[in-house]
Design a protein around this motif. Structure first.
Motif, PDB file in Angstrom:
ATOM      1  N   GLU A 117      84.405  65.411  67.614  1.00 16.00           N
ATOM      2  CA  GLU A 117      84.649  64.609  68.546  1.00 16.00           C
ATOM      3  C   GLU A 117      83.712  63.827  69.064  1.00 16.00           C
ATOM      4  OE1 GLU A 117      86.081  67.670  71.539  1.00 16.00           O
ATOM      5  OE2 GLU A 117      87.773  68.181  70.112  1.00 16.00           O
ATOM      6  N   PHE A 118      82.492  63.838  68.278  1.00 20.31           N
ATOM      7  CA  PHE A 118      81.128  62.980  68.984  1.00 20.31           C
ATOM      8  C   PHE A 118      81.083  61.702  68.250  1.00 20.31           C
ATOM      9  CE2 PHE A 118      80.752  67.681  69.536  1.00 20.31           C
ATOM     10  CZ  PHE A 118      80.730  67.565  70.867  1.00 20.31           C
ATOM     11  N   VAL A 119      80.549  61.096  69.067  1.00 20.90           N
ATOM     12  CA  VAL A 119      80.056  59.742  68.484  1.00 20.90           C
ATOM     13  C   VAL A 119      78.589  59.505  68.981  1.00 20.90           C
ATOM     14  CG1 VAL A 119      80.273  56.990  68.847  1.00 20.90           C
ATOM     15  CG2 VAL A 119      82.304  58.684  68.685  1.00 20.90           C
ATOM     16  N   HIS A 120      77.863  58.807  67.942  1.00 21.38           N
ATOM     17  CA  HIS A 120      76.330  58.647  68.376  1.00 21.38           C
ATOM     18  C   HIS A 120      76.323  57.603  69.470  1.00 21.38           C
ATOM     19  CE1 HIS A 120      72.363  57.406  68.110  1.00 21.38           C
ATOM     20  NE2 HIS A 120      71.905  58.025  67.036  1.00 21.38           N
ATOM     21  N   PRO A 121      75.622  57.984  70.528  1.00 22.58           N
ATOM     22  CA  PRO A 121      75.769  56.760  71.766  1.00 22.58           C
ATOM     23  C   PRO A 121      74.722  55.356  71.616  1.00 22.58           C
ATOM     24  CG  PRO A 121      74.789  58.804  72.493  1.00 22.58           C
ATOM     25  CD  PRO A 121      75.196  59.077  70.975  1.00 22.58           C
ATOM     26  N   TYR A 122      74.371  55.482  70.477  1.00 27.08           N
ATOM     27  CA  TYR A 122      73.308  54.315  70.164  1.00 27.08           C
ATOM     28  C   TYR A 122      72.200  54.377  71.027  1.00 27.08           C
ATOM     29  CZ  TYR A 122      71.153  49.854  69.146  1.00 27.08           C
ATOM     30  OH  TYR A 122      70.277  48.976  68.455  1.00 27.08           O
ATOM     31  N   ASP A 123      72.146  54.485  72.326  1.00 27.09           N
ATOM     32  CA  ASP A 123      71.132  54.699  73.117  1.00 27.09           C
ATOM     33  C   ASP A 123      71.443  54.662  74.555  1.00 27.09           C
ATOM     34  OD1 ASP A 123      71.568  52.324  74.417  1.00 27.09           O
ATOM     35  OD2 ASP A 123      69.966  51.102  73.328  1.00 27.09           O
ATOM     36  N   ALA A 124      70.591  55.127  75.425  1.00 25.05           N
ATOM     37  CA  ALA A 124      71.148  55.602  76.947  1.00 25.05           C
ATOM     38  C   ALA A 124      72.196  54.479  77.514  1.00 25.05           C
ATOM     39  CB  ALA A 124      69.856  55.887  77.558  1.00 25.05           C
ATOM     40  N   ASN A 125      71.626  53.196  77.269  1.00 22.74           N
ATOM     41  CA  ASN A 125      72.060  52.060  77.853  1.00 22.74           C
ATOM     42  C   ASN A 125      73.631  51.813  77.212  1.00 22.74           C
ATOM     43  OD1 ASN A 125      70.392  51.613  80.038  1.00 22.74           O
ATOM     44  ND2 ASN A 125      69.152  50.541  78.521  1.00 22.74           N
ATOM     45  N   TRP A 126      73.530  51.448  76.014  1.00 19.56           N
ATOM     46  CA  TRP A 126      74.841  51.154  75.349  1.00 19.56           C
ATOM     47  C   TRP A 126      75.727  52.355  75.438  1.00 19.56           C
ATOM     48  CZ3 TRP A 126      76.279  46.454  74.817  1.00 19.56           C
ATOM     49  CH2 TRP A 126      75.416  45.595  74.739  1.00 19.56           C
ATOM     50  N   GLY A 127      75.408  53.860  75.503  1.00 22.06           N
ATOM     51  CA  GLY A 127      76.245  54.887  75.252  1.00 22.06           C
ATOM     52  C   GLY A 127      76.927  55.028  76.772  1.00 22.06           C
ATOM     53  N   LYS A 128      76.770  54.274  77.893  1.00 15.73           N
ATOM     54  CA  LYS A 128      77.320  54.187  79.279  1.00 15.73           C
ATOM     55  C   LYS A 128      78.769  53.717  78.733  1.00 15.73           C
ATOM     56  CE  LYS A 128      73.202  53.803  82.011  1.00 15.73           C
ATOM     57  NZ  LYS A 128      72.646  53.010  82.728  1.00 15.73           N
ATOM     58  N   MET A 129      78.953  52.958  77.606  1.00 13.74           N
ATOM     59  CA  MET A 129      80.409  52.281  77.343  1.00 13.74           C
ATOM     60  C   MET A 129      81.281  53.474  76.702  1.00 13.74           C
ATOM     61  SD  MET A 129      79.119  48.603  76.084  1.00 13.74           S
ATOM     62  CE  MET A 129      80.810  48.087  76.106  1.00 13.74           C
TER      63      MET A 129
END
Length: 145
Positions: A117-129
């Protein structure tokens, strides 16, 4: 930013993949190995953009369908553009990337047989998407990107 690159929506791509009568595309993941390791689309192959510059990186017919994705679509559009320059003619960039795929509740895999169920959020900013429920509990590995 990449006007010559064809896009495919997540809904169109899901429909394509569910139609066994249609020739299925090669699916390329243009994210980092760490991102790919957290999850990817079923049967996706991680592609290294540096290796892609090699003329023989993809040993398939130039008219074979290919769908490329990343987190949101920028890195994959760059890869799609490179493939077009190499003469591939049926290239699609997954609009919205794996973030949109996950946010719509579509299946993700840690390997081709293990759903996650998980996805790497790339970083804190892009992960907001990416919806919060798709963020891994421990994001300390982000520093190793």
């Amino acid at each position: 930013m990449f006007p010559a690159v064809n896009s495919i929506t997540t809904a169109e791509f899901a429909k394509w993949r569910s139609d066994s009568a249609k020739l299925q595309p090669l699916v390329l993941d243009a994210r980092s190995p760490a991102e790919y390791g957290v999850s990817h689309l079923k049967s996706a192959i991680h592609i290294d953009p540096i290796v892609l510059h090699s003329k023989n990186a993809l040993r398939i017919s130039k008219d074979s369908p290919i769908v490329v994705y990343c987190s949101i679509g920028y890195r994959s559009a760059k890869i799609a553009q490179q493939l077009q320059k190499q003469g591939f003619t049926s290239i699609y960039n997954l609009s919205g990337g794996i973030f949109e795929w996950a946010n719509e509740g579509r299946l993700l895999f840690k390997d081709d047989n293990q759903q996650t169920e998980f996805v790497h959020p790339y970083d804190a900013n892009w992960g907001k998407m990416l919806k919060a429920n798709y963020h891994p509990q421990n994001c300390s590995y982000l520093a190793s990107r």
